[in-house]
Design an enzyme around this catalytic site. Structure first.
Site, PDB file in Angstrom:
ATOM      1  N   LEU A  65       0.838  -1.202   0.000  1.00 49.75           N
ATOM      2  CA  LEU A  65       0.000   0.000   0.000  1.00 49.75           C
ATOM      3  C   LEU A  65       0.874   1.254   0.000  1.00 49.75           C
ATOM      4  CD1 LEU A  65      -2.504  -1.496   2.579  1.00 49.75           C
ATOM      5  CD2 LEU A  65      -3.048  -0.902   0.194  1.00 49.75           C
ATOM      6  N   PRO A  66       0.269   2.419  -0.292  1.00 47.38           N
ATOM      7  CA  PRO A  66       1.096   3.623  -0.447  1.00 47.38           C
ATOM      8  C   PRO A  66       1.869   4.035   0.807  1.00 47.38           C
ATOM      9  CG  PRO A  66      -1.057   3.947  -1.469  1.00 47.38           C
ATOM     10  CD  PRO A  66      -1.124   2.645  -0.725  1.00 47.38           C
ATOM     11  N   THR A  94       6.486   0.643   1.883  1.00 40.28           N
ATOM     12  CA  THR A  94       7.493   1.434   2.596  1.00 40.28           C
ATOM     13  C   THR A  94       6.746   2.383   3.510  1.00 40.28           C
ATOM     14  OG1 THR A  94       8.962   1.355   0.685  1.00 40.28           O
ATOM     15  CG2 THR A  94       9.422   3.033   2.343  1.00 40.28           C
ATOM     16  N   LYS A 169      15.388  -0.009   5.008  1.00 41.70           N
ATOM     17  CA  LYS A 169      14.921   0.602   3.748  1.00 41.70           C
ATOM     18  C   LYS A 169      15.160   2.116   3.753  1.00 41.70           C
ATOM     19  CE  LYS A 169      12.325   1.445   0.079  1.00 41.70           C
ATOM     20  NZ  LYS A 169      12.584   1.044  -1.270  1.00 41.70           N
ATOM     21  N   LYS A 244       9.557  10.835  -0.704  1.00 40.74           N
ATOM     22  CA  LYS A 244       8.781  10.161   0.351  1.00 40.74           C
ATOM     23  C   LYS A 244       9.732   9.447   1.324  1.00 40.74           C
ATOM     24  CE  LYS A 244       6.068   6.069   1.213  1.00 40.74           C
ATOM     25  NZ  LYS A 244       5.523   4.805   0.738  1.00 40.74           N
TER      26      LYS A 244
HETATM   27  P1  NAD Z   1       0.694   2.503  -6.214  1.00 38.51           P
HETATM   28  O1  NAD Z   1       0.079   3.786  -5.815  1.00 38.51           O
HETATM   29  O2  NAD Z   1       0.916   2.198  -7.651  1.00 38.51           O
HETATM   30  O3  NAD Z   1      -0.161   1.274  -5.607  1.00 38.51           O
HETATM   31  C1  NAD Z   1      -0.827   1.308  -4.367  1.00 38.51           C
HETATM   32  C2  NAD Z   1      -2.148   0.586  -4.559  1.00 38.51           C
HETATM   33  O4  NAD Z   1      -2.800   0.506  -3.289  1.00 38.51           O
HETATM   34  C3  NAD Z   1      -3.111   1.302  -5.513  1.00 38.51           C
HETATM   35  O5  NAD Z   1      -3.486   0.419  -6.551  1.00 38.51           O
HETATM   36  C4  NAD Z   1      -4.288   1.689  -4.616  1.00 38.51           C
HETATM   37  O6  NAD Z   1      -5.533   1.624  -5.297  1.00 38.51           O
HETATM   38  C5  NAD Z   1      -4.187   0.639  -3.537  1.00 38.51           C
HETATM   39  N1  NAD Z   1      -4.866   0.988  -2.300  1.00 38.51           N
HETATM   40  C6  NAD Z   1      -4.775   2.153  -1.604  1.00 38.51           C
HETATM   41  N2  NAD Z   1      -5.542   2.080  -0.503  1.00 38.51           N
HETATM   42  C7  NAD Z   1      -6.130   0.857  -0.505  1.00 38.51           C
HETATM   43  C8  NAD Z   1      -7.033   0.185   0.353  1.00 38.51           C
HETATM   44  N3  NAD Z   1      -7.504   0.784   1.454  1.00 38.51           N
HETATM   45  N4  NAD Z   1      -7.418  -1.068   0.048  1.00 38.51           N
HETATM   46  C9  NAD Z   1      -6.936  -1.669  -1.066  1.00 38.51           C
HETATM   47  N5  NAD Z   1      -6.086  -1.080  -1.935  1.00 38.51           N
HETATM   48  C10 NAD Z   1      -5.696   0.160  -1.652  1.00 38.51           C
HETATM   49  O7  NAD Z   1       2.083   2.421  -5.388  1.00 38.51           O
HETATM   50  P2  NAD Z   1       3.341   1.488  -5.711  1.00 38.51           P
HETATM   51  O8  NAD Z   1       4.279   2.194  -6.618  1.00 38.51           O
HETATM   52  O9  NAD Z   1       2.850   0.122  -6.043  1.00 38.51           O
HETATM   53  O10 NAD Z   1       4.039   1.477  -4.269  1.00 38.51           O
HETATM   54  C11 NAD Z   1       3.532   0.698  -3.195  1.00 38.51           C
HETATM   55  C12 NAD Z   1       4.518   0.765  -2.045  1.00 38.51           C
HETATM   56  O11 NAD Z   1       5.795   0.283  -2.489  1.00 38.51           O
HETATM   57  C13 NAD Z   1       4.774   2.192  -1.524  1.00 38.51           C
HETATM   58  O12 NAD Z   1       4.874   2.151  -0.125  1.00 38.51           O
HETATM   59  C14 NAD Z   1       6.088   2.586  -2.182  1.00 38.51           C
HETATM   60  O13 NAD Z   1       6.806   3.536  -1.428  1.00 38.51           O
HETATM   61  C15 NAD Z   1       6.800   1.244  -2.227  1.00 38.51           C
HETATM   62  N6  NAD Z   1       7.836   1.126  -3.265  1.00 38.51           N
HETATM   63  C16 NAD Z   1       7.573   1.533  -4.545  1.00 38.51           C
HETATM   64  C17 NAD Z   1       8.558   1.403  -5.518  1.00 38.51           C
HETATM   65  C18 NAD Z   1       8.308   1.847  -6.949  1.00 38.51           C
HETATM   66  O14 NAD Z   1       9.273   1.911  -7.726  1.00 38.51           O
HETATM   67  N7  NAD Z   1       7.061   2.121  -7.328  1.00 38.51           N
HETATM   68  C19 NAD Z   1       9.804   0.847  -5.194  1.00 38.51           C
HETATM   69  C20 NAD Z   1      10.025   0.396  -3.890  1.00 38.51           C
HETATM   70  C21 NAD Z   1       9.025   0.546  -2.927  1.00 38.51           C
END
Ligand code: NAD
Length: 294
Positions: A65-66, A94, A169, A244
């Site tokens: 999740l975000p 994260t 991390k 972030k």
């Molecule tokens: P994203 O925004 O693409 O995905 C998050 C998903 O969570 C969305 O599809 C959203 O609809 C869903 N969501 C939000 N609230 C919800 C709820 N209550 N119930 C169900 N679903 C819900 O984000 P991401 O890029 O996939 O990143 C996710 C995590 O991974 C973050 O914490 C980010 O910091 C971490 N991260 C991302 C990357 C990257 O390159 N994108 C790399 C390493 C770590």
């Protein structure tokens, strides 16, 4: 085969859930986005109507999740009331260290086992199943989680007790943010001094200034291995995500009393770059802002 509930099928979670399904697990997936659910179905997951419905009967719950507020809300209102005793909860998002520790403690009081398992590696690694997981939790929680995480990554490392994965991390990414800025500055100064960028790379990459931002992810186009710099800073790791993580690191530093002036400076610079409308660019693109003295 393990019955797994996967909540959060975004850029990262979509590929990760697909890899669990590909590995033969029974994946019940939930996201607020209907499009994400459709993609999960196409990837072999079974879409659930709610997060709670996905969790019912699952042996393992994975969340991606975000931020911390989403994790705490989903755990409190959807996961805890529906999870059977001894269910393993793996949060790969994260988030801040305190929230990770708080939700793990709450899980324990409910007879559940929680680990934090944030990842290194971006969207491509999530799809390819080549993420690195840094895991915080008990020895037995780690052993149970490692079996599942291995289907989504190339390395699974036990960092310590709950929260240690998140600590690893954010400390790593604070180091990365600061080292990227320093690498950009060194290339820009070299240019001003009339030193060829390739020559500087050849020398510094085998000298004491060597670091990952230079040798694996060089911010100068045409120098070093292929990187976002060679694609107008598109793709890669977005400025918004770096910012972030830097903010999480600064928050943790403030709470723990650590002095992190370089981390603070990196955060201020990335904030300025994001404020210029560049939040979607790869984080190595900050060399463009540093090249423009204002
Ligand atoms: P994203 O925004 O693409 O995905 C998050 C998903 O969570 C969305 O599809 C959203 O609809 C869903 N969501 C939000 N609230 C919800 C709820 N209550 N119930 C169900 N679903 C819900 O984000 P991401 O890029 O996939 O990143 C996710 C995590 O991974 C973050 O914490 C980010 O910091 C971490 N991260 C991302 C990357 C990257 O390159 N994108 C790399 C390493 C770590």
């Amino acid at each position: 085969m393990t019955s797994i509930a996967f909540i959060g099928l975004g850029n990262m979670g979509g590929g990760m859930a697909a890899n669990l399904a590909k590995a033969g697990h029974d994946v019940r997936a939930f996201d607020l986005s209907p499009d994400a659910l459709d993609r999960a179905r196409a990837a072999g997951c079974l879409p659930a109507a709610t997060a709670a419905a996905a969790v019912e009967g699952a042996e393992v719950v994975v969340t991606m999740l975000p931020a911390g507020t989403h994790v705490e809300t989903v755990y409190t209102h959807e996961v805890f009331p529906s999870a059977a005793a001894n269910t393993l909860l793996i949060d790969c998002s994260t988030i801040d260290v305190e929230t990770a520790r708080r939700v793990a403690a709450a899980a324990q009081t409910k007879g559940l086992v929680a680990v934090d398992a944030p990842v290194s590696g971006g969207i491509a690694a999530a799809s390819a199943g080549s993420l690195t997981f840094m895991v915080g939790g008990s020895d037995s929680g780690f052993e149970r989680a490692a079996v599942i995480l291995e289907s989504m990554g190339k390395a699974v490392i036990h960092a310590g007790l709950n929260g240690a994965g998140q600590a690893a991390k954010i400390c790593n990414n604070m180091l990365l943010g600061a080292s990227m800025v320093a690498t950009c500055e060194a290339f820009l100064l070299a240019e001003k001094l009339g030193l060829d960028a390739q020559k500087f790379f050849d020398i510094s990459s085998v000298s004491s200034g060597q670091n990952w931002s230079m040798t694996s992810y060089c911010p100068v186009p045409g120098v070093g291995p292929n990187s976002p710099a060679d694609h107008e800073y598109q793709g890669g790791f977005a400025v918004a995500l770096m910012l972030k993580d830097l903010k999480l690191a600064l928050h943790a530093a403030q709470l723990s009393g650590a002095d992190t002036p370089m981390g603070a400076q990196a955060a201020a610079l990335y904030q300025r770059f994001a404020d210029q409308g560049q939040a979607g660019l790869d984080f190595s693109g900050i060399i463009r802002m540093l090249a423009t003295k204002d």
